[in-house]
Design a protein around this motif. Structure first.
Motif, PDB file in Angstrom:
ATOM      1  N   CYS A  78      13.483  68.227  -0.419  1.00 48.35           N
ATOM      2  CA  CYS A  78      12.033  68.324  -0.576  1.00 48.35           C
ATOM      3  C   CYS A  78      11.488  69.406   0.355  1.00 48.35           C
ATOM      4  O   CYS A  78      11.800  69.437   1.539  1.00 48.35           O
ATOM      5  N   CYS A  83       7.776  66.801   4.570  1.00 48.35           N
ATOM      6  CA  CYS A  83       9.195  67.042   4.831  1.00 48.35           C
ATOM      7  C   CYS A  83       9.383  68.354   5.590  1.00 48.35           C
ATOM      8  O   CYS A  83      10.261  68.463   6.446  1.00 48.35           O
ATOM      9  N   CYS A 119       7.516  67.515  -3.621  1.00 50.54           N
ATOM     10  CA  CYS A 119       7.447  66.149  -3.087  1.00 50.54           C
ATOM     11  C   CYS A 119       8.139  65.121  -3.971  1.00 50.54           C
ATOM     12  O   CYS A 119       7.895  65.035  -5.161  1.00 50.54           O
ATOM     13  N   CYS A 123       7.381  60.682   1.281  1.00 52.79           N
ATOM     14  CA  CYS A 123       6.836  61.364   2.460  1.00 52.79           C
ATOM     15  C   CYS A 123       6.836  60.462   3.696  1.00 52.79           C
ATOM     16  O   CYS A 123       7.000  60.934   4.810  1.00 52.79           O
TER      17      CYS A 123
HETATM   18  S1  FES Z   1       6.652  65.676   1.221  1.00 55.34           S
HETATM   19 FE1  FES Z   1       8.766  65.322   0.977  1.00 55.34          FE
HETATM   20  S2  FES Z   1       8.875  63.486  -0.081  1.00 55.34           S
HETATM   21 FE2  FES Z   1       6.771  63.931  -0.011  1.00 55.34          FE
END
Ligand code: FES
Length: 156
Positions: A78, A83, A119, A123
């Motif tokens: 991600c 992340c 994403c 998160c």
């Molecule tokens: S920002 Fe990586 S899983 Fe949502």
């Protein structure tokens, strides 16, 4: 009819030939073939009577619809904000260093392909990554080395 054409026909019979059935048909092809070649996308368009541009557009929009040959295990890290802040770069460095490939590349033995994705909805447990359909969360560089070692052992 070649094997690709009959696969597409079976999927279209199963899901239907309307526009809203395009995604499941494309996913069905990716599941079987690992990726969508240009030829496959044209055949999907023909079978479903949908403009080829729409099929190409759908494939580019969704990062999980591969349009290039991929390895047995597709790693998707991600790249979205949480992340990114929680160390996805260190994670990528660890993977790149271990597998000796860069983002978008596949290992010479065709085992691993490394990609980034948007994403994944994890998160709150960032950084997150997928290996094929399996989600891994709060992945540290040490943890990712262990995970990959597991996959390598599994296939040796
Ligand atoms: S920002 Fe990586 S899983 Fe949502």
């Amino acid at each position: 009819m070649n094997p690709i054409q009959s696969l597409i026909k079976d999927l279209a019979d199963q899901y239907g030939r309307k526009r809203e059935n395009l995604l499941p048909v494309m996913q069905g092809v990716v599941q079987k073939e690992k990726y969508l070649s240009e030829y496959t996308m044209i055949e999907i368009a023909r079978e479903m009577d949908i403009p080829a541009a729409e099929v190409f557009g759908t494939a580019t929009f969704y990062s999980f619809l591969e349009t290039k040959p991929a390895g047995q295990f597709i790693i998707r890290v991600c790249k979205t904000i949480t992340c990114a802040m929680k160390g996805k770069n260190q994670l990528l460095f660890a993977i790149q260093d271990m597998l000796k490939i860069k983002i978008g590349e596949t290992t010479p033995d065709n085992k691993f392909t490394l990609l980034e994705t948007n994403c994944l909805g994890w998160c709150h447990k960032a950084p997150a990554m997928l290996i094929n359909d399996d989600v891994y969360t709060e992945v540290t560089p040490e943890k990712v080395r262990e995970i990959l070692t597991g996959y390598i052992k599994e296939t040796n």
